[in-house]
Design a protein around this motif. Structure first.
Motif, PDB file in Angstrom:
ATOM      1  N   GLU A 245      -2.121 -11.536  -9.915  1.00  0.00           N
ATOM      2  CA  GLU A 245      -3.194 -10.636  -9.505  1.00  0.00           C
ATOM      3  C   GLU A 245      -2.614  -9.244  -9.294  1.00  0.00           C
ATOM      4  O   GLU A 245      -1.404  -9.042  -9.328  1.00  0.00           O
ATOM      5  CB  GLU A 245      -3.823 -11.136  -8.196  1.00  0.00           C
ATOM      6  N   GLY A 246      -3.492  -8.304  -9.071  1.00  0.00           N
ATOM      7  CA  GLY A 246      -3.041  -6.938  -8.820  1.00  0.00           C
ATOM      8  C   GLY A 246      -2.643  -6.230 -10.098  1.00  0.00           C
ATOM      9  O   GLY A 246      -2.777  -6.739 -11.209  1.00  0.00           O
TER      10      GLY A 246
ATOM     11  N   ALA B  28      -7.670  -2.840   2.638  1.00  0.00           N
ATOM     12  CA  ALA B  28      -9.061  -3.261   2.491  1.00  0.00           C
ATOM     13  C   ALA B  28      -9.325  -4.595   3.180  1.00  0.00           C
ATOM     14  O   ALA B  28     -10.435  -4.855   3.657  1.00  0.00           O
ATOM     15  CB  ALA B  28      -9.416  -3.365   1.011  1.00  0.00           C
ATOM     16  N   ASP B  29      -8.294  -5.435   3.262  1.00  0.00           N
ATOM     17  CA  ASP B  29      -8.425  -6.728   3.942  1.00  0.00           C
ATOM     18  C   ASP B  29      -8.067  -6.642   5.428  1.00  0.00           C
ATOM     19  O   ASP B  29      -7.981  -7.670   6.113  1.00  0.00           O
ATOM     20  CB  ASP B  29      -7.521  -7.770   3.272  1.00  0.00           C
TER      21      ASP B  29
ATOM     22  N   GLN C  22      -0.962  -2.112  -4.543  1.00  0.00           N
ATOM     23  CA  GLN C  22      -1.428  -3.306  -3.848  1.00  0.00           C
ATOM     24  C   GLN C  22      -1.676  -3.038  -2.369  1.00  0.00           C
ATOM     25  O   GLN C  22      -2.493  -3.720  -1.732  1.00  0.00           O
ATOM     26  CB  GLN C  22      -0.413  -4.440  -4.017  1.00  0.00           C
TER      27      GLN C  22
ATOM     28  N   ASN D  88      -1.370 -10.667  -1.472  1.00  0.00           N
ATOM     29  CA  ASN D  88      -1.612 -10.113  -0.137  1.00  0.00           C
ATOM     30  C   ASN D  88      -0.934 -10.895   0.986  1.00  0.00           C
ATOM     31  O   ASN D  88      -0.915 -10.442   2.137  1.00  0.00           O
ATOM     32  CB  ASN D  88      -3.114 -10.009   0.139  1.00  0.00           C
TER      33      ASN D  88
ATOM     34  N   CYS E  51       1.566  -8.720   2.544  1.00  0.00           N
ATOM     35  CA  CYS E  51       1.152  -7.561   3.341  1.00  0.00           C
ATOM     36  C   CYS E  51       1.846  -7.602   4.705  1.00  0.00           C
ATOM     37  O   CYS E  51       1.955  -8.660   5.335  1.00  0.00           O
ATOM     38  CB  CYS E  51      -0.362  -7.558   3.531  1.00  0.00           C
TER      39      CYS E  51
ATOM     40  N   ASP F 235      -3.368  -0.792  -1.145  1.00  0.00           N
ATOM     41  CA  ASP F 235      -4.797  -0.488  -0.975  1.00  0.00           C
ATOM     42  C   ASP F 235      -5.571  -1.764  -0.682  1.00  0.00           C
ATOM     43  O   ASP F 235      -6.507  -1.775   0.133  1.00  0.00           O
ATOM     44  CB  ASP F 235      -5.350   0.177  -2.246  1.00  0.00           C
ATOM     45  N   SER F 236      -5.165  -2.853  -1.344  1.00  0.00           N
ATOM     46  CA  SER F 236      -5.820  -4.142  -1.123  1.00  0.00           C
ATOM     47  C   SER F 236      -5.486  -4.685   0.268  1.00  0.00           C
ATOM     48  O   SER F 236      -6.344  -5.279   0.934  1.00  0.00           O
ATOM     49  CB  SER F 236      -5.388  -5.149  -2.197  1.00  0.00           C
ATOM     50  N   CYS F 237      -4.236  -4.472   0.693  1.00  0.00           N
ATOM     51  CA  CYS F 237      -3.853  -4.903   2.043  1.00  0.00           C
ATOM     52  C   CYS F 237      -4.746  -4.219   3.077  1.00  0.00           C
ATOM     53  O   CYS F 237      -5.297  -4.876   3.988  1.00  0.00           O
ATOM     54  CB  CYS F 237      -2.386  -4.556   2.313  1.00  0.00           C
TER      55      CYS F 237
END
Length: 314
Positions: free
Chosen positions: A249-250, A196-197, A190, A168, A171, A192-194
């Motif tokens: 990760e990811g 979400a954070d 990934q 991330n 990002c 989506d994770s950006c």
């Protein structure tokens, strides 16, 4: 002719016939010995090759050749060296060795990465060898004979290596990836994770081949280029201005790569898998990987699977 001369002449003839008989016997014995030694020295290898070859579909076995495709710019997986006309890399080396053991000729063609799976679908090639990641979606089209465990990673400017401790950290950056590669899917997932954070998503810069993604990094168009290991490590070794990072990760932090084989020819995939397992067992696989700079502890296999992603890979 008197009796003394006759006896002398007959003696010479008898001696010549005896010598010829001894010589002929010696030659026959040498021939048998040589044949026996050759058979004994190659019996186990010939048996293994015969077992794998017998798995080939009859039409391929009778034709004695196959068609294979690779990319020209994806070292150390498959590439054309500068000024070269012969594909090199661990996957062409593996395919050529398998074909040798199956008594097949390989007719090679090069494609853009995104053209490899369509080339299998259209029947232009039977085998694709270009560091293809085995995914469930690709298994709908091809049978994968897995030859490597990949690790996700990226190439960044050498001075930026310590900026990216986790995925991330990229990002909000522009990240280059080869069109049609799993790298595009990984970055998309990934993002989506950006979000979400509470971070901006990565901008994906899709480019036609591996060299174009590296140029994007060196020119500043992209902060990073998605690369799988061992490719990432190889590229960093070749360019002192770049550094490779591992992404632990990811999606696809650890995954399987393999040779993609026409799904309409399961017998060809069976024969390839059997021959590759023989190569793993006799050490040829390890020699090929080491010669191409692939670390066996990180990326090597000890057992050959087909469609490993959906067949128990963890």
């Amino acid at each position: 002719m008197d009796s003394t001369n006759l006896r002398s002449r007959m003696g010479r003839i008898l001696a010549a016939v005896t010598a010829f008989t001894v010589l002929l016997g010696g030659l026959t014995a040498c021939g048998a010995s040589s044949s026996s030694a050759k058979s004994s020295g190659t019996s186990s290898e010939a048996s293994a090759d015969s077992k794998a070859r017998n798995l080939l579909p009859k039409d391929i076995r009778d034709k004695g050749e196959i068609t294979a495709g690779a990319t020209a710019q994806f070292p150390p997986f498959a590439y054309l060296p500068a000024g070269g006309k012969t594909l090199v890399g661990y996957e062409p080396d593996i395919v050529n060795e398998i074909a040798k053991r199956l008594d097949l000729k390989v007719n090679w063609s090069t494609f853009d990465f995104q053209g490899l799976i369509p080339a299998i679908q259209s029947g232009r090639i039977q085998v694709a060898a270009a560091g293809l990641t085995d995914t469930s979606e690709r298994e709908d089209t091809a049978i994968f004979v897995n030859d490597l465990i990949g690790r996700n990673g990226a190439i960044v400017p050498k001075g930026d290596k310590n900026k990216y401790k986790k995925f991330n950290d990229l990002c909000g950056k522009t990240v280059a990836a080869v069109t049609g590669s799993v790298g595009v899917t990984i970055v998309t997932k990934q993002n989506d994770s950006c979000k979400a954070d509470g971070l901006k998503p990565m901008t994906i810069l899709e480019l036609p081949d591996n060299s174009a993604t590296l140029l994007a990094v060196t020119s500043g168009r992209a902060a990073a280029a998605m690369q799988t290991w061992p490719g990432a490590g190889y590229q960093a070794q070749q360019n002192s201005d770049l550094a490779a990072i591992v992404i632990n990760e990811g999606m696809n932090a650890r995954f399987t790569n393999g040779l993609a084989i026409d799904k309409k020819s399961p017998g060809l995939a069976d024969a390839f898998a059997a021959a590759l397992q023989d190569m793993v067992n006799d050490g040829t696989y390890a020699k090929i990987m080491k010669a191409n700079g692939v670390d066996l502890k990180t990326n090597g296999i000890t057992k050959v699977y087909k469609n490993w992603t959906t067949n128990g890979f963890k």
